[in-house]
Each structure stands twice: as structure tokens, then as C-alpha cells.
Design a protein around this motif. Structure first.
Motif, PDB file in Angstrom:
ATOM      1  N   THR A 202       0.836  -1.203   0.000  1.00  6.41           N
ATOM      2  CA  THR A 202       0.000   0.000   0.000  1.00  6.41           C
ATOM      3  C   THR A 202       0.873   1.257   0.000  1.00  6.41           C
ATOM      4  O   THR A 202       1.860   1.331   0.743  1.00  6.41           O
ATOM      5  CB  THR A 202      -0.914   0.032   1.243  1.00  6.41           C
ATOM      6  OG1 THR A 202      -1.659  -1.182   1.304  1.00  6.41           O
ATOM      7  CG2 THR A 202      -1.862   1.216   1.186  1.00  6.41           C
ATOM      8  N   ARG A 203       0.489   2.242  -0.811  1.00  8.34           N
ATOM      9  CA  ARG A 203       1.144   3.552  -0.776  1.00  8.34           C
ATOM     10  C   ARG A 203       0.326   4.461   0.136  1.00  8.34           C
ATOM     11  O   ARG A 203      -0.850   4.713  -0.118  1.00  8.34           O
ATOM     12  CB  ARG A 203       1.242   4.169  -2.172  1.00  8.34           C
ATOM     13  CG  ARG A 203       2.111   3.365  -3.138  1.00  8.34           C
ATOM     14  CD  ARG A 203       2.253   4.077  -4.485  1.00  8.34           C
ATOM     15  NE  ARG A 203       3.122   5.236  -4.390  1.00  8.34           N
ATOM     16  CZ  ARG A 203       2.744   6.502  -4.578  1.00  8.34           C
ATOM     17  NH1 ARG A 203       1.474   6.786  -4.840  1.00  8.34           N
ATOM     18  NH2 ARG A 203       3.609   7.501  -4.487  1.00  8.34           N
ATOM     19  N   VAL A 204       0.977   4.953   1.208  1.00  4.23           N
ATOM     20  CA  VAL A 204       0.274   5.709   2.250  1.00  4.23           C
ATOM     21  C   VAL A 204       0.821   7.122   2.338  1.00  4.23           C
ATOM     22  O   VAL A 204       2.043   7.333   2.341  1.00  4.23           O
ATOM     23  CB  VAL A 204       0.431   5.016   3.623  1.00  4.23           C
ATOM     24  CG1 VAL A 204      -0.250   5.833   4.721  1.00  4.23           C
ATOM     25  CG2 VAL A 204      -0.127   3.601   3.582  1.00  4.23           C
ATOM     26  N   LEU A 205      -0.096   8.083   2.431  1.00  8.92           N
ATOM     27  CA  LEU A 205       0.265   9.459   2.773  1.00  8.92           C
ATOM     28  C   LEU A 205      -0.263   9.736   4.172  1.00  8.92           C
ATOM     29  O   LEU A 205      -1.453   9.543   4.441  1.00  8.92           O
ATOM     30  CB  LEU A 205      -0.341  10.460   1.786  1.00  8.92           C
ATOM     31  CG  LEU A 205      -0.209  11.944   2.175  1.00  8.92           C
ATOM     32  CD1 LEU A 205       1.259  12.383   2.176  1.00  8.92           C
ATOM     33  CD2 LEU A 205      -1.035  12.832   1.247  1.00  8.92           C
ATOM     34  N   GLU A 206       0.608  10.197   5.049  1.00  6.35           N
ATOM     35  CA  GLU A 206       0.184  10.612   6.387  1.00  6.35           C
ATOM     36  C   GLU A 206       0.330  12.126   6.493  1.00  6.35           C
ATOM     37  O   GLU A 206       1.431  12.662   6.322  1.00  6.35           O
ATOM     38  CB  GLU A 206       1.021   9.924   7.472  1.00  6.35           C
ATOM     39  CG  GLU A 206       0.583  10.321   8.882  1.00  6.35           C
ATOM     40  CD  GLU A 206       1.493   9.772   9.967  1.00  6.35           C
ATOM     41  OE1 GLU A 206       1.053   9.758  11.132  1.00  6.35           O
ATOM     42  OE2 GLU A 206       2.637   9.383   9.660  1.00  6.35           O
ATOM     43  N   ILE A 207      -0.765  12.805   6.782  1.00  7.55           N
ATOM     44  CA  ILE A 207      -0.745  14.259   6.943  1.00  7.55           C
ATOM     45  C   ILE A 207      -0.654  14.548   8.436  1.00  7.55           C
ATOM     46  O   ILE A 207      -1.631  14.426   9.169  1.00  7.55           O
ATOM     47  CB  ILE A 207      -2.003  14.909   6.337  1.00  7.55           C
ATOM     48  CG1 ILE A 207      -2.122  14.556   4.859  1.00  7.55           C
ATOM     49  CG2 ILE A 207      -1.968  16.418   6.520  1.00  7.55           C
ATOM     50  CD1 ILE A 207      -3.398  15.085   4.208  1.00  7.55           C
ATOM     51  N   GLY A 208       0.539  14.932   8.877  1.00  6.22           N
ATOM     52  CA  GLY A 208       0.789  15.151  10.298  1.00  6.22           C
ATOM     53  C   GLY A 208       1.527  13.969  10.891  1.00  6.22           C
ATOM     54  O   GLY A 208       0.906  12.988  11.315  1.00  6.22           O
ATOM     55  N   THR A 209       2.846  14.036  10.942  1.00  6.29           N
ATOM     56  CA  THR A 209       3.680  12.885  11.315  1.00  6.29           C
ATOM     57  C   THR A 209       3.595  12.534  12.789  1.00  6.29           C
ATOM     58  O   THR A 209       3.672  11.355  13.149  1.00  6.29           O
ATOM     59  CB  THR A 209       5.155  13.184  10.965  1.00  6.29           C
ATOM     60  OG1 THR A 209       5.238  13.510   9.581  1.00  6.29           O
ATOM     61  CG2 THR A 209       6.047  12.014  11.277  1.00  6.29           C
ATOM     62  N   GLY A 210       3.426  13.555  13.640  1.00  9.93           N
ATOM     63  CA  GLY A 210       3.602  13.299  15.067  1.00  9.93           C
ATOM     64  C   GLY A 210       5.044  12.888  15.310  1.00  9.93           C
ATOM     65  O   GLY A 210       5.967  13.428  14.705  1.00  9.93           O
ATOM     66  N   TRP A 211       5.235  11.886  16.166  1.00  7.47           N
ATOM     67  CA  TRP A 211       6.599  11.398  16.404  1.00  7.47           C
ATOM     68  C   TRP A 211       6.814  10.026  15.775  1.00  7.47           C
ATOM     69  O   TRP A 211       7.698   9.282  16.181  1.00  7.47           O
ATOM     70  CB  TRP A 211       6.891  11.379  17.900  1.00  7.47           C
ATOM     71  CG  TRP A 211       7.161  12.767  18.435  1.00  7.47           C
ATOM     72  CD1 TRP A 211       8.324  13.478  18.326  1.00  7.47           C
ATOM     73  CD2 TRP A 211       6.249  13.600  19.151  1.00  7.47           C
ATOM     74  NE1 TRP A 211       8.185  14.704  18.928  1.00  7.47           N
ATOM     75  CE2 TRP A 211       6.927  14.820  19.443  1.00  7.47           C
ATOM     76  CE3 TRP A 211       4.933  13.468  19.571  1.00  7.47           C
ATOM     77  CZ2 TRP A 211       6.328  15.871  20.142  1.00  7.47           C
ATOM     78  CZ3 TRP A 211       4.340  14.515  20.263  1.00  7.47           C
ATOM     79  CH2 TRP A 211       5.031  15.693  20.539  1.00  7.47           C
ATOM     80  N   GLY A 212       5.987   9.694  14.763  1.00  6.99           N
ATOM     81  CA  GLY A 212       6.329   8.589  13.891  1.00  6.99           C
ATOM     82  C   GLY A 212       5.695   7.243  14.141  1.00  6.99           C
ATOM     83  O   GLY A 212       5.913   6.309  13.358  1.00  6.99           O
ATOM     84  N   GLU A 213       4.883   7.078  15.186  1.00  6.50           N
ATOM     85  CA  GLU A 213       4.383   5.741  15.517  1.00  6.50           C
ATOM     86  C   GLU A 213       3.477   5.167  14.434  1.00  6.50           C
ATOM     87  O   GLU A 213       3.564   3.978  14.106  1.00  6.50           O
ATOM     88  CB  GLU A 213       3.646   5.767  16.856  1.00  6.50           C
ATOM     89  CG  GLU A 213       3.205   4.398  17.363  1.00  6.50           C
ATOM     90  CD  GLU A 213       4.356   3.483  17.771  1.00  6.50           C
ATOM     91  OE1 GLU A 213       4.122   2.265  17.890  1.00  6.50           O
ATOM     92  OE2 GLU A 213       5.471   4.004  17.996  1.00  6.50           O
ATOM     93  N   LEU A 214       2.594   5.989  13.879  1.00  5.32           N
ATOM     94  CA  LEU A 214       1.689   5.472  12.841  1.00  5.32           C
ATOM     95  C   LEU A 214       2.477   5.024  11.616  1.00  5.32           C
ATOM     96  O   LEU A 214       2.203   3.956  11.050  1.00  5.32           O
ATOM     97  CB  LEU A 214       0.646   6.521  12.470  1.00  5.32           C
ATOM     98  CG  LEU A 214      -0.461   6.043  11.514  1.00  5.32           C
ATOM     99  CD1 LEU A 214      -1.783   6.761  11.812  1.00  5.32           C
ATOM    100  CD2 LEU A 214      -0.091   6.237  10.051  1.00  5.32           C
ATOM    101  N   SER A 215       3.445   5.809  11.184  1.00  7.48           N
ATOM    102  CA  SER A 215       4.215   5.431   9.994  1.00  7.48           C
ATOM    103  C   SER A 215       5.012   4.154  10.245  1.00  7.48           C
ATOM    104  O   SER A 215       5.166   3.322   9.338  1.00  7.48           O
ATOM    105  CB  SER A 215       5.147   6.575   9.575  1.00  7.48           C
ATOM    106  OG  SER A 215       6.061   6.897  10.597  1.00  7.48           O
TER     107      SER A 215
END
Length: 417
Positions: A202-215
Motif C-alpha cells: 500500500t502507498r500511504v500518505l500521512e498528513i501530520g507525522t507526530g513522532w512517527g508511531e503510525l508510519s
């Protein structure tokens, strides 16, 4: 309880907290209003070292009554927060007191909510404070300044109250007995990734990184993640955490505004967790337009948003204590407003999940941990006013969720048809 000694803050840093306003007539009116309200909500008001009545309800103890009434008289609800920052009043149950007040405004004082309409009468704007400065407008440059004023305070400070995932948004607890905050944060992220179909390839765009846990969690599923932020401090720590997790080859962390993202192929999934609150009403069409433009055919977007009841949306731009001291430029929206914004795009609201009770529990855990680590916060260079500011902020937000004045939703978007 003992007298609170609030040290002098750095000159000019908290000007409206350091200086008690001159408002004798309004102070008299505020004193009368406090007596009126206190007689109708489950809160007791005592002064100085007056003995505290046993048991509930919560007690508001006035340490500097004159300063308290002047602040309330000058700037209303903003003054209530500023008087707590300054140490004019205290309580043994800050969240409980604020919850009681918020619940009463929804319930027993509900008939007085019509008075809220006067907020838009110019000569009564004092009750909610001055309008935000022009540099707090969420233009590209303004948004960066606003984010820096909050998220770039100190990664070390945030680490003193967040859990090991360094996630600064609501967790999703399994139930009332669940007390595992890190597990709740991972559960929240995993549900959002599940609902948007994030998996291998899957190609994912995350808007708002935070400190990286979701990515990190998306990359461990085999996804390729492009995550964007406008916080330099978050970008630096997120890169470190992504590298330590061993997924740096699948995660790109870019310092970029959502309005400047371009991708001809489109993303299979777009996720954005509690970033929309920083967008601002004027830029909601740009935000949803960017998701519409960047989402590939057949893709899904997942937004986690703090929400207002739709009938309160007309007051969403009212300048508040939280906007002044915590989130400059921040504005919440309703689920219904999301649907109105989507009407101008090719997207629709396909699913929604509310879990405000989990946010109340998340905030309570943050506040307890923050106060337990107060000495370490001081060691980082933050003063007593800062500590009281953040204690009030976390309790204020918890009260909003407990009383039902605000909620949090995961909203799933897909293509119409």
C-alpha cells in the motif's frame, strides 16, 4: 492546602498572566455572576484558609479573590484560565470542577445557553478575549509558526508524559478496566490502518507525522509511507524512531505543508490523526481538496478528529483560552461539517467511529504523569506558570470529553459511487 507561590516568569512571556487587569466595575459584576453560577452547579467556592466542607462537590478555593474577579471581569472564560495559571485559585479536583461546570452548562444551566449568542455582539467580546493576531491565521507561514509554538516546545518535555509510543492523540482503550495507554494508542492506530486498508504494498500518505508511531506501524505491514509535518522537532525525533524501528527504507518523513504535496499516481490510503484541528475554518476546503486530489481511485482516507456538536459550530471561531495559550489558530469542526465540506469533492463519509470516553481517560493519564514528573519538567527550564498552564489545559480538555461537550471520531472517506 498551602499558599501557592508562583515564581516570576520570564519577562514578557506570560504578559496577561503576570499583570492583573484593572476592571473594578467588571470585577464587581463577575463576583455577582460567580455567586449566581455557584448556586446552580455542583461546585463550592471558599476563600483563603476557610475550612473545606467534607466530601463532594469539588471546591474552588480563592487565594487572591480580587485578582480572580478582575481577571474574570476583564476576559471572562479566558480570565478563569489565566487566574489558575497565576495561582489566584486552586482546587483538589481540577478536572472534576471543570467537568461539573461543563456538565451544568449542558444540563441544569442549559436554558441559559441562549445567552451564548451575545458572544457575537462586539461590545461583549471581552467575555471571550481579543481576536487572534493576524499572524495566527493558518496560511502556510502562519500554520508553521502556530505549530512551532506548541509541538516544538521540547521533545523531552512531551516524552515526560506521553507513553512509549510518543503518540499525542487519543488512545482507544479496550474497556473501562483497561489501563494500558501504549496498547490503547497502538489499538487506535491499527483500527485506522485496518479501516483504510493499509497492508503489504500500500502507498500511504500521512498528513501530520507526530513522532512517527503510525508510519512505523504502517511500514511494518509492508506499506510504503510518505509522511509530512511542519514541525522540525517532530521530524527529527520521528526520523530517529523510524530508523531505530528498522523501517527507514519504507518511510519518507518530509517537512512540507499538506497544500504543497503533489503525486501524479495517487495514494492508496491517506491518514491524518488530529491534525485537522490545526487547519482553520478558512482552509477546510483546501484540506479536503488535497485529500480528494491525492487519493487514488479505490483508495480510502482516515481522519481522526476532535469534534463539536453541529449546533455549536457557529461558535467554533470564538477566541478561547486554549487558542491563546495552547493551540494558536486551532478550530474544531463537526461531523456534519465534514459532510458539508465533502459535498464539494468526489469523496463521501463512508464510516465513523466515536470514542470520546477513551480520550478522557487518555488525558487523565497524561495529566497524572505530567504532574508526577513536574520536577523533571522544571529541570528542562519550564517555570511554575507553564506547569499550571499545562495542568489546566489537560484537565480542561478531559472535562470537555467527560461532559460530552466535545468528542473524537475516526472518519473514513472513500470515492462516491
Amino acid at each position: 492546602m498551602t499558599e501557592i507561590d508562583v515564581p516570576t516568569t520570564p519577562a514578557g512571556y506570560w504578559p496577561d498572566v503576570e499583570k492583573v487587569p484593572r476592571a473594578p466595575l467588571r470585577a464587581t459584576a463577575a463576583k455577582a455572576l460567580l455567586r449566581f453560577v455557584a448556586g446552580r452547579i455542583p461546585v463550592r467556592v471558599v476563600t483563603g484558609d476557610e475550612p473545606q466542607p467534607p466530601g463532594p462537590p469539588p471546591v474552588l478555593r480563592l487565594r487572591r479573590p480580587d485578582a480572580f474577579h478582575r481577571r474574570i471581569g476583564a476576559t471572562g472564560l479566558i480570565g478563569l484560565g489565566e487566574s489558575y495559571q497565576a495561582g489566584d485559585w486552586e482546587t483538589d479536583d481540577l478536572a472534576g470542577l471543570l467537568t461539573a461546570a461543563a456538565a451544568a452548562m449542558s444540563g441544569s444551566l442549559g436554558r441559559y445557553r441562549k445567552l451564548a449568542r451575545v458572544r457575537h455582539v462586539p461590545w461583549l467580546q471581552w467575555a471571550h478575549g481579543a481576536r487572534p493576531k493576524p499572524d495566527e491565521e493558518n496560511t502556510v507561514e502562519g500554520a508553521r509558526r502556530n505549530i512551532q509554538r506548541h509541538y516544538d516546545l521540547s521533545n523531552e518535555m512531551f516524552a515526560l508524559f506521553l507513553d512509549e509510543t510518543m503518540t499525542y492523540s487519543s488512545g482507544l482503550f479496550a474497556g473501562p478496566e483497561d489501563d494500558d495507554l501504549a496498547g490503547a494508542q497502538r489499538r487506535k492506530i491499527d483500527r485506522l490502518l485496518d479501516l483504510t486498508g493499509v497492508g503489504d504494498g500500500t502507498r500511504v500518505l500521512e498528513i501530520g507525522t507526530g513522532w512517527g508511531e503510525l508510519s512505523i506501524r504502517a511500514a511494518r505491514r509492508g506499506a510504503t509511507v510518505h509522511t509530512i509535518t511542519i514541525s522540525t522537532e517532530q521530524q527529527a525525533l520521528a526520523r530517529q524512531r523510524v530508523a531505530e524501528a528498522g523501517v527507514a527504507d519504507r518511510v519518507t518523513i518530509e517537512l512540507r505543508d499538506y497544500r504543497h504535496v503533489e503525486d501524479a499516481q495517487g495514494y492508496d490510503a491517506i491518514v491524518s490523526v488530529e491534525m485537522i484541528e490545526a487547519v482553520g475554518r478558512r482552509y477546510w476546503p483546501s484540506y479536503f481538496g488535497a485529500i480528494d486530489r491525492l487519493l487514488a481511485p479505490g483508495g480510502r482516507a482516515g481522519i481522526q478528529a476532535i469534534t463539536l456538536p453541529d449546533e455549536r459550530l457557529k461558535f467554533a471561531d470564538t477566541y478561547t483560552w486554549v487558542q491563546k495559550y495552547i493551540f494558536p489558530g486551532g478550530v474544531m469542526l463537526s461531523v456534519e461539517e465534514v459532510e458539508r465540506q465533502l459535498a464539494g469533492t468526489g469523496l463521501r463519509l463512508a464510516d465513523q467511529r466515536a470514542f470520546g470516553w477513551s480520550y478522557a481517560k487518555t488525558l487523565r493519564r497524561w495529566r497524572e504523569t505530567f504532574l508526577a514528573n513536574a520536577d523533571r519538567v522544571r529541570a528542562l527550564g519550564f517555570d511554575e506558570t507553564f506547569i499550571r498552564t499545562w495542568e489546566y489545559y489537560l484537565a480542561y480538555c478531559e472535562a470537555g470529553f467527560v461532559s460530552g461537550e466535545i468528542d473524537v471520531h475516526q472518519l473514513i472517506l472513500d470515492r462516491r459511487g
